[in-house]
Design a protein around this motif. Structure first.
Motif, PDB file in Angstrom:
ATOM      1  N   ARG A  75      50.968  -1.095  13.536  1.00 18.39           N
ATOM      2  CA  ARG A  75      52.210  -1.455  14.220  1.00 18.39           C
ATOM      3  C   ARG A  75      52.067  -2.619  15.197  1.00 18.39           C
ATOM      4  O   ARG A  75      52.970  -3.434  15.364  1.00 18.39           O
ATOM      5  N   ARG A  76      50.901  -2.728  15.865  1.00 16.93           N
ATOM      6  CA  ARG A  76      50.796  -3.716  16.939  1.00 16.93           C
ATOM      7  C   ARG A  76      49.406  -4.324  17.022  1.00 16.93           C
ATOM      8  O   ARG A  76      48.434  -3.779  16.498  1.00 16.93           O
ATOM      9  N   ALA A  77      49.360  -5.463  17.700  1.00 19.61           N
ATOM     10  CA  ALA A  77      48.094  -6.106  18.047  1.00 19.61           C
ATOM     11  C   ALA A  77      48.067  -6.227  19.559  1.00 19.61           C
ATOM     12  O   ALA A  77      49.012  -6.751  20.167  1.00 19.61           O
ATOM     13  N   GLN A  78      46.992  -5.744  20.170  1.00 20.27           N
ATOM     14  CA  GLN A  78      46.853  -5.802  21.614  1.00 20.27           C
ATOM     15  C   GLN A  78      45.721  -6.771  21.958  1.00 20.27           C
ATOM     16  O   GLN A  78      44.616  -6.662  21.414  1.00 20.27           O
ATOM     17  N   LEU A  79      46.007  -7.710  22.834  1.00 22.53           N
ATOM     18  CA  LEU A  79      45.084  -8.775  23.181  1.00 22.53           C
ATOM     19  C   LEU A  79      44.818  -8.748  24.680  1.00 22.53           C
ATOM     20  O   LEU A  79      45.693  -8.361  25.466  1.00 22.53           O
ATOM     21  N   ALA A  80      43.626  -9.199  25.088  1.00 24.16           N
ATOM     22  CA  ALA A  80      43.311  -9.239  26.516  1.00 24.16           C
ATOM     23  C   ALA A  80      42.225 -10.270  26.776  1.00 24.16           C
ATOM     24  O   ALA A  80      41.402 -10.563  25.904  1.00 24.16           O
ATOM     25  N   MET A  81      42.215 -10.807  27.995  1.00 24.12           N
ATOM     26  CA  MET A  81      41.138 -11.689  28.447  1.00 24.12           C
ATOM     27  C   MET A  81      40.998 -11.521  29.957  1.00 24.12           C
ATOM     28  O   MET A  81      42.007 -11.413  30.667  1.00 24.12           O
ATOM     29  N   PHE A  82      39.744 -11.474  30.419  1.00 26.70           N
ATOM     30  CA  PHE A  82      39.461 -11.329  31.838  1.00 26.70           C
ATOM     31  C   PHE A  82      38.422 -12.361  32.248  1.00 26.70           C
ATOM     32  O   PHE A  82      37.485 -12.650  31.494  1.00 26.70           O
TER      33      PHE A  82
END
Length: 461
Positions: free
Chosen positions: A282-289
């Motif tokens: 259903r979804r794509a979850q992205l992150a950057m720190f």
């Protein structure tokens, strides 16, 4: 189970019977000893095509002939009515795959090239393995005594790596990309030893089977030994970089609706940049720190993952990072979620550049970063944009745009957009690699800031 047509079985059986030198009486005695109930005249009529027999009697008759052939003639055998699976394969592509699997069982990583060579011999091929170094500039040979390293940006093998494809060089060598799932690990060099045509589609397909299986084995064996990892390193990696690299997901991920690729540099001196993604139906979850302390950045990443895996909403993931940091460390970051059915992209940022969207080869107007920090009690409203099929989304670190040249000019957001526009048709991992290579070139070869970028292409079915 596949059954042989009755008439075809009869013709082949009769031909084998003719080579057995058995009289009809001797054949009937052998058949009767196996439990057959038909008479001599019925067997003779069947072999001459005058009547039929039940399947069980045909197979007993075939077995009686095969027992005699084993005594006098060797391997040529009468067929049974149904296919009988052989034991261990002795030749061809199946043997090559079996050899590769069995050879890799409990083998240390550095033995993998020899295992591959043995599998290649089963296909009459000489196979060389090249892995990409961590800078993604070179393809490093694993075969002892192999030729020198190959440049990814200026060789046939490098072109195969960049495009994740298969090609034949002028000297008749077949090159195919080495993949673990969808992540590019390197390339295979394939040279036929029996004069086979390298343009044969069957040969290419067999080589791709081997490349797919080998890519998986490379990843698995790297997890419990350093033999292959050492080959890919060009120099010492500092302890902060070691910590950060082992916190990252694969550089490429994909489903039917999205392809994600990433690059972080400097590979051996990474100080405080990490990315993450999670793909589902259903979804794509992205992150950057990003931050100055590698431990704080890893803690932020871990808090985000824990909240995400608990099913937390985007604002709750944001708050979980804030609760973990609790004002102790300054960490910039961004968490985003893309609905893979509707194309709605939402994100929350904390002092981090907003995503860039490239549509039809042109970057859309950029949203500025939000001047806020992660906080446990924060539930901000997400920024939202609706993507169109084929759009490319890029999330990149502050250090990527802050990198300066010798004259002090930063790389800047405009150059990021320009490179994204120029490479928008390439694979997302290749877009990411090219952007970080451009940043390194802008800096004169030495990065003073981490340069990280995460690129995704939405491609709904």
């Amino acid at each position: 189970m596949r059954f042989l047509p009755e008439e075809q079985q009869r013709r082949l059986l009769a031909a084998c019977y003719a080579r057995s030198h058995l009289t009809p009486e001797q054949l009937w005695m052998r058949y009767f000893a196996l439990g057959g109930s038909q008479g001599l005249l019925e067997l003779d009529a069947y072999l001459n095509g005058l009547t039929t027999l039940p399947r069980v009697d045909r197979d007993m008759l075939a077995h009686a002939v095969n027992e005699r052939l084993d005594e006098v003639a060797g391997p040529a055998r009468a067929p049974y009515s149904h296919s009988v699976r052989d034991g261990r394969p002795v030749r061809g592509p199946l043997k090559a795959l079996v050899d590769l699997l069995e050879g890799a069982h409990r083998a240390p990583p550095e033995r993998l090239p020899a295992v591959v060579a043995e599998a290649g011999r089963a296909l009459d091929l000489r196979i060389g393995v090249y892995l990409a170094d961590y800078d993604q500039r070179l393809l490093v040979p694993l075969r002892p005594g192999a030729d020198e390293e190959l440049a990814i940006d200026s060789s046939v093998a490098g072109d195969v790596f960049r495009s994740a494809g298969t090609t034949v060089s002028r000297d008749g060598t077949l090159w195919t990309v080495l993949l673990d799932g969808v992540e590019r690990l390197g390339v295979l060099e394939v040279v036929p030893l029996d004069g086979a045509d390298v343009d044969d589609p069957i040969l290419r397909e067999q080589c791709q089977w081997l490349a797919t299986l080998l890519g998986h084995l490379v990843t698995v064996t790297t997890q419990y030994g350093d033999g292959l990892d050492v080959q890919r390193r060009r120099r010492h990696r500092g302890s902060p970089a070691e910590l950060l690299w082992h916190s990252l997901p694969p550089l490429t991920g994909a489903t039917e609706r999205i392809v994600v690729g990433a690059s972080v540099q400097p590979a051996y001196d990474l100080r405080g940049t990490v990315f993450d993604y999670a793909l589902s139906e259903r979804r794509a979850q992205l992150a950057m720190f990003n931050g100055d302390a590698s431990s704080a950045v890893v803690n932020a990443l871990s808090a985000h993952r824990a909240a995400r895996r608990d099913g937390a909403s985007l604002p709750d993931q944001y708050a979980a990072v804030g609760a973990e940091l609790a004002g102790r460390h300054a960490v910039a970051g961004l968490v985003a979620e893309l609905d893979l059915h509707t194309g709605v992209l939402q994100w929350l940022d904390a002092g981090h550049p907003a995503p860039v969207v490239v549509r039809g080869g042109s970057a859309l107007p950029r949203v500025g970063p939000t001047p806020r920090q992660f906080a446990a009690d924060a539930r901000p409203r997400a920024t939202e944009v609706r993507l169109e099929p084929g759009d490319v989304v890029a999330v990149y670190s502050p250090g990527l745009v802050e990198t300066t040249d010798e004259g002090g000019e930063p790389f800047g957001h405009a150059r990021v957009a320009e490179h994204l526009e120029r490479g928008a048709e390439a694979l997302p991992p290749e877009i990411a690699r090219l952007v970080t290579r451009a940043v390194i070139g802008h800096s004169g070869g030495e990065l003073r800031h981490d340069a990280g970028i995460l690129v995704a292409r939405w491609q709904p079915r």
